[in-house]
Design a protein around this motif. Structure first.
Motif, PDB file in Angstrom:
ATOM      1  N   LEU A 192      52.018  -5.015  67.368  1.00 31.01           N
ATOM      2  CA  LEU A 192      52.182  -5.925  66.228  1.00 31.01           C
ATOM      3  C   LEU A 192      52.211  -5.146  64.925  1.00 31.01           C
ATOM      4  O   LEU A 192      53.062  -5.398  64.049  1.00 31.01           O
ATOM      5  CB  LEU A 192      51.050  -6.949  66.219  1.00 31.01           C
ATOM      6  N   GLY A 193      51.304  -4.203  64.771  1.00 27.48           N
ATOM      7  CA  GLY A 193      51.271  -3.395  63.560  1.00 27.48           C
ATOM      8  C   GLY A 193      52.539  -2.577  63.379  1.00 27.48           C
ATOM      9  O   GLY A 193      53.089  -2.504  62.267  1.00 27.48           O
ATOM     10  N   CYS A 194      53.031  -1.971  64.451  1.00 24.66           N
ATOM     11  CA  CYS A 194      54.251  -1.168  64.365  1.00 24.66           C
ATOM     12  C   CYS A 194      55.466  -2.028  64.032  1.00 24.66           C
ATOM     13  O   CYS A 194      56.308  -1.631  63.208  1.00 24.66           O
ATOM     14  CB  CYS A 194      54.483  -0.429  65.683  1.00 24.66           C
ATOM     15  N   SER A 195      55.570  -3.183  64.659  1.00 21.57           N
ATOM     16  CA  SER A 195      56.719  -4.049  64.394  1.00 21.57           C
ATOM     17  C   SER A 195      56.706  -4.554  62.959  1.00 21.57           C
ATOM     18  O   SER A 195      57.743  -4.574  62.275  1.00 21.57           O
ATOM     19  CB  SER A 195      56.725  -5.238  65.371  1.00 21.57           C
ATOM     20  N   ALA A 196      55.536  -4.950  62.476  1.00 21.20           N
ATOM     21  CA  ALA A 196      55.430  -5.423  61.095  1.00 21.20           C
ATOM     22  C   ALA A 196      55.805  -4.312  60.120  1.00 21.20           C
ATOM     23  O   ALA A 196      56.532  -4.538  59.135  1.00 21.20           O
ATOM     24  CB  ALA A 196      54.018  -5.930  60.821  1.00 21.20           C
ATOM     25  N   TRP A 197      55.325  -3.096  60.386  1.00 23.42           N
ATOM     26  CA  TRP A 197      55.624  -1.962  59.510  1.00 23.42           C
ATOM     27  C   TRP A 197      57.117  -1.617  59.539  1.00 23.42           C
ATOM     28  O   TRP A 197      57.736  -1.388  58.497  1.00 23.42           O
ATOM     29  CB  TRP A 197      54.797  -0.761  59.934  1.00 23.42           C
ATOM     30  N   ALA A 198      57.718  -1.590  60.728  1.00 25.46           N
ATOM     31  CA  ALA A 198      59.131  -1.229  60.856  1.00 25.46           C
ATOM     32  C   ALA A 198      60.026  -2.258  60.172  1.00 25.46           C
ATOM     33  O   ALA A 198      60.981  -1.903  59.470  1.00 25.46           O
ATOM     34  CB  ALA A 198      59.504  -1.095  62.333  1.00 25.46           C
ATOM     35  N   ILE A 199      59.721  -3.523  60.373  1.00 24.10           N
ATOM     36  CA  ILE A 199      60.522  -4.579  59.737  1.00 24.10           C
ATOM     37  C   ILE A 199      60.371  -4.526  58.223  1.00 24.10           C
ATOM     38  O   ILE A 199      61.344  -4.678  57.473  1.00 24.10           O
ATOM     39  CB  ILE A 199      60.111  -5.962  60.289  1.00 24.10           C
ATOM     40  N   ALA A 200      59.157  -4.274  57.740  1.00 24.34           N
ATOM     41  CA  ALA A 200      58.920  -4.162  56.297  1.00 24.34           C
ATOM     42  C   ALA A 200      59.677  -2.973  55.717  1.00 24.34           C
ATOM     43  O   ALA A 200      60.245  -3.061  54.613  1.00 24.34           O
ATOM     44  CB  ALA A 200      57.431  -4.028  56.022  1.00 24.34           C
ATOM     45  N   LEU A 250      53.984   6.132  61.582  1.00 25.86           N
ATOM     46  CA  LEU A 250      55.000   6.956  62.228  1.00 25.86           C
ATOM     47  C   LEU A 250      55.575   6.295  63.480  1.00 25.86           C
ATOM     48  O   LEU A 250      56.414   6.877  64.173  1.00 25.86           O
ATOM     49  CB  LEU A 250      54.429   8.331  62.588  1.00 25.86           C
ATOM     50  N   LEU A 251      55.117   5.069  63.772  1.00 27.16           N
ATOM     51  CA  LEU A 251      55.608   4.265  64.900  1.00 27.16           C
ATOM     52  C   LEU A 251      55.338   4.931  66.244  1.00 27.16           C
ATOM     53  O   LEU A 251      56.078   4.752  67.211  1.00 27.16           O
ATOM     54  CB  LEU A 251      57.103   3.956  64.742  1.00 27.16           C
ATOM     55  N   ILE A 252      54.257   5.716  66.294  1.00 22.64           N
ATOM     56  CA  ILE A 252      53.817   6.338  67.553  1.00 22.64           C
ATOM     57  C   ILE A 252      52.349   5.999  67.753  1.00 22.64           C
ATOM     58  O   ILE A 252      51.460   6.844  67.578  1.00 22.64           O
ATOM     59  CB  ILE A 252      54.033   7.863  67.532  1.00 22.64           C
ATOM     60  N   PRO A 253      52.030   4.759  68.069  1.00 24.10           N
ATOM     61  CA  PRO A 253      50.630   4.363  68.238  1.00 24.10           C
ATOM     62  C   PRO A 253      50.003   5.060  69.438  1.00 24.10           C
ATOM     63  O   PRO A 253      50.700   5.576  70.314  1.00 24.10           O
ATOM     64  CB  PRO A 253      50.724   2.853  68.456  1.00 24.10           C
ATOM     65  N   SER A 254      48.695   5.064  69.482  1.00 31.26           N
ATOM     66  CA  SER A 254      47.998   5.858  70.496  1.00 31.26           C
ATOM     67  C   SER A 254      48.257   5.381  71.917  1.00 31.26           C
ATOM     68  O   SER A 254      48.163   6.173  72.853  1.00 31.26           O
ATOM     69  CB  SER A 254      46.488   5.862  70.215  1.00 31.26           C
ATOM     70  N   PHE A 255      48.623   4.100  72.116  1.00 32.65           N
ATOM     71  CA  PHE A 255      48.856   3.639  73.487  1.00 32.65           C
ATOM     72  C   PHE A 255      50.038   4.364  74.133  1.00 32.65           C
ATOM     73  O   PHE A 255      50.156   4.393  75.363  1.00 32.65           O
ATOM     74  CB  PHE A 255      49.071   2.116  73.538  1.00 32.65           C
ATOM     75  N   MET A 256      50.911   4.963  73.331  1.00 41.98           N
ATOM     76  CA  MET A 256      52.055   5.674  73.897  1.00 41.98           C
ATOM     77  C   MET A 256      51.640   6.943  74.633  1.00 41.98           C
ATOM     78  O   MET A 256      52.430   7.488  75.414  1.00 41.98           O
ATOM     79  CB  MET A 256      53.061   6.024  72.802  1.00 41.98           C
ATOM     80  N   TYR A 257      50.421   7.409  74.390  1.00 40.85           N
ATOM     81  CA  TYR A 257      49.922   8.610  75.050  1.00 40.85           C
ATOM     82  C   TYR A 257      48.719   8.328  75.928  1.00 40.85           C
ATOM     83  O   TYR A 257      48.553   8.944  76.984  1.00 40.85           O
ATOM     84  CB  TYR A 257      49.563   9.647  73.988  1.00 40.85           C
ATOM     85  N   LEU A 295      62.597   5.001  67.603  1.00 42.21           N
ATOM     86  CA  LEU A 295      61.329   4.289  67.470  1.00 42.21           C
ATOM     87  C   LEU A 295      61.436   3.148  66.467  1.00 42.21           C
ATOM     88  O   LEU A 295      60.827   2.080  66.650  1.00 42.21           O
ATOM     89  CB  LEU A 295      60.228   5.257  67.028  1.00 42.21           C
ATOM     90  N   LEU A 296      62.225   3.348  65.404  1.00 43.29           N
ATOM     91  CA  LEU A 296      62.423   2.285  64.412  1.00 43.29           C
ATOM     92  C   LEU A 296      63.126   1.092  65.051  1.00 43.29           C
ATOM     93  O   LEU A 296      62.711  -0.061  64.851  1.00 43.29           O
ATOM     94  CB  LEU A 296      63.249   2.831  63.239  1.00 43.29           C
ATOM     95  N   ALA A 344      60.350   2.761  77.542  1.00 44.48           N
ATOM     96  CA  ALA A 344      60.335   3.204  76.144  1.00 44.48           C
ATOM     97  C   ALA A 344      58.983   2.980  75.477  1.00 44.48           C
ATOM     98  O   ALA A 344      58.914   2.672  74.294  1.00 44.48           O
ATOM     99  CB  ALA A 344      61.427   2.488  75.357  1.00 44.48           C
ATOM    100  N   SER A 345      57.898   3.159  76.229  1.00 42.94           N
ATOM    101  CA  SER A 345      56.563   2.947  75.674  1.00 42.94           C
ATOM    102  C   SER A 345      55.607   4.080  76.006  1.00 42.94           C
ATOM    103  O   SER A 345      54.392   3.912  75.935  1.00 42.94           O
ATOM    104  CB  SER A 345      55.987   1.622  76.202  1.00 42.94           C
TER     105      SER A 345
END
Length: 364
Positions: free
Chosen positions: A228-236, A123-130, A176-177, A201-202
Motif C-alpha cells: 500500500l505504501g509503495c503504490s501510494a508513493w508511486a502514484i503520487a 525506492l519501491l523496494i520494501p523489505s518483503f521483497m528480500y 518497479l514504478l 515480480a515480488s
C-alpha cells in the motif's frame, strides 16, 4: 593473509566447464573451520543499535540530500557528481535490506519500520521483497540448486550473458514504478494478475525459474501495508510529475538505476557461480563465495554493509555486518595461512570479474 594467492591455489582449481562433474559436490566439510567460526565469534554476534541507526540515517541523509542537489542545480557536471554521490549513499542505505533478512525480529526494535519508511518505500523496494527469499539462498539443501532464488551458474554460461545480466539492472527502477503504480492496484480487481505479480515480480531473485509462494499470517499483513505504501508513493510521484514536470522523477530513476547497476556488478562477484545444480556442503558453499577484505581498494564502496565478507557471511549468516571485519581477523589468525578459510579471499573487483569472464570463455 595473501589474498592474491587464493586465486590460483592448486587445491582449489576452477573446473573445466566442459567436464561433467561438479567439483563443489566433492568437497567435504572443514569441521575445524566451521567450529572455529562459531566458537571465536560468540561475543560479537549481537546487533548494535548504536551502529545500525546512525549508519542508516547518515546514508539516507547524504543520499537524499545529494539527490535534491542533482535535481536543483543548473550546472551539468555538478549535477552528475551529486547524482553519483546520491547513488553511492542510497546504495549503502538500500543494502541494509540484507541485514533485515537475517537479524532476529526483536534485535533492533523499530529498525524494519524505519528502514522501510526511509528507504524501502521511497525506492519501491520494501523489505518483503528480500525477507523470506534470501534465507532460501542460505538453506543447506537449496544453495546453488534450481530451488535457490539467488543463484545462476553464470561461470558456466555464455560470455554475452555477463553484460546482459549486469545491464538489465538499469531497467529495474522503471519496472518497479510500473509494478507499484499500475500492476499492484490492478491486481486488487484482477486476481490472476495479482497472483502473477506476486509469484514473478515480488522478490529480489535472479533465478528465472523461481516462483514465490503466497504470503501467510503476519507476513501477509506486513506485505499488505508495504505494498500500500509503495503504490501510494508511486502514484503520487507520477501525479506530481504530470503536474510539475518530469525532471525530478527522471533524475531519481537515473540515480536508482546506477544504484541497481552497482548492486548487479557486486552480485557478479559475490560468488564464483561454478555450481551446476547439485547440493553442496557448507564448506563448498563457502568456497563458492567470495571475501574481498583489506587491503582491497574501494570494496567498501561497491560491497558496503559487510558484503565484502560475503563468504564469511555464508559461514555466519546471522553475524551483524559491523562484526564481520573482526570475525574475519580472528578466523584468519586462528586458522592460519593456507587454510580453507583463506581460500575464499580475493584481491579485488577486477580480478574477480576477469576470472568470471575467463570461466565463461570455456563454455563455448
Amino acid at each position: 593473509m595473501n589474498a592474491h594467492k587464493a586465486i590460483d591455489l592448486p587445491s582449489s582449481p576452477v573446473r573445466d566447464a566442459a567436464q561433467g562433474a561438479t567439483w563443489h559436490s566433492q568437497i567435504p566439510d572443514d569441521k575445524a573451520m566451521l567450529r572455529a567460526a562459531v566458537e571465536l565469534t560468540r561475543d560479537i554476534s549481537q546487533a548494535r543499535p548504536g551502529i545500525y541507526w546512525p549508519d542508516l540515517l547518515a546514508s539516507a541523509l547524504v543520499g537524499y540530500g545529494a539527490l535534491a542537489g542533482a535535481i536543483l542545480v543548473a550546472q551539468p557536471v555538478l549535477a552528475v557528481v551529486l547524482a553519483v554521490v546520491s547513488s553511492l549513499a542510497l546504495y549503502r542505505a538500500l543494502l541494509f535490506i540484507h541485514e533485515l533478512s537475517h537479524i532476529h525480529k526483536d534485535a533492533l526494535p523499530g529498525f524494519r519500520f524505519g528502514w522501510n519508511l526511509l528507504v524501502g518505500i521511497p525506492l519501491l523496494i520494501p523489505s518483503f521483497m528480500y525477507e523470506g527469499v534470501h534465507t532460501q539462498h542460505h538453506a543447506r539443501t537449496r544453495y546453488g540448486t534450481v530451488e535457490d532464488p539467488e543463484y545462476l551458474p553464470l561461470a558456466l554460461m555464455k560470455p554475452w550473458s555477463l553484460p546482459v545480466f549486469a545491464l538489465t539492472a538499469i531497467l529495474l527502477p522503471p519496472a518497479l514504478l510500473i509494478r507499484s503504480a499500475v500492476l499492484v492496484p490492478l491486481g486488487t480487481v484482477i486476481p490472476p494478475l495479482r497472483t502473477l505479480v506476486w509469484e514473478r515480480a515480488s522478490a529480489l531473485a535472479i533465478n528465472p525459474q523461481y516462483r514465490r509462494r503466497k504470503p501467510e499470517g503476519d507476513f501477509a499483513h506486513m506485505v499488505f501495508w508495504q505494498e500500500l505504501g509503495c503504490s501510494a508513493w508511486a502514484i503520487a510521484a507520477i501525479g506530481a510529475s504530470l503536474a510539475w514536470g518530469w525532471r525530478p522523477l527522471l533524475i531519481g530513476l537515473c540515480v536508482v538505476s546506477f544504484t541497481a547497476l552497482l548492486n548487479q556488478v557486486r552480485t557478479l562477484v559475490a560468488h564464483l557461480w561454478e555450481n551446476d545444480g547439485e547440493a553442496m556442503t557448507v564448506t563448498a558453499q563457502y568456497l563458492d563465495s567470495v571475501n574481498v577484505p583489506p587491503p582491497a581498494r574501494f570494496s567498501g564502496l561497491w560491497a558496503p554493509v559487510g558484503l565484502r565478507y560475503h563468504a564469511l557471511h555464508h559461514l555466519l549468516p546471522s553475524m551483524p555486518y559491523h562484526s564481520l571485519a573482526e570475525a574475519h581477523r580472528r578466523l584468519g589468525a586462528h586458522l592460519g595461512a593456507g587454510s580453507t578459510y583463506e581460500r575464499a579471499s580475493y584481491p579485488g573487483l577486477t580480478p574477480l570479474l576477469a576470472r568470471l569472464a575467463r570461466s565463461t570463455m570455456r563454455t563455448r
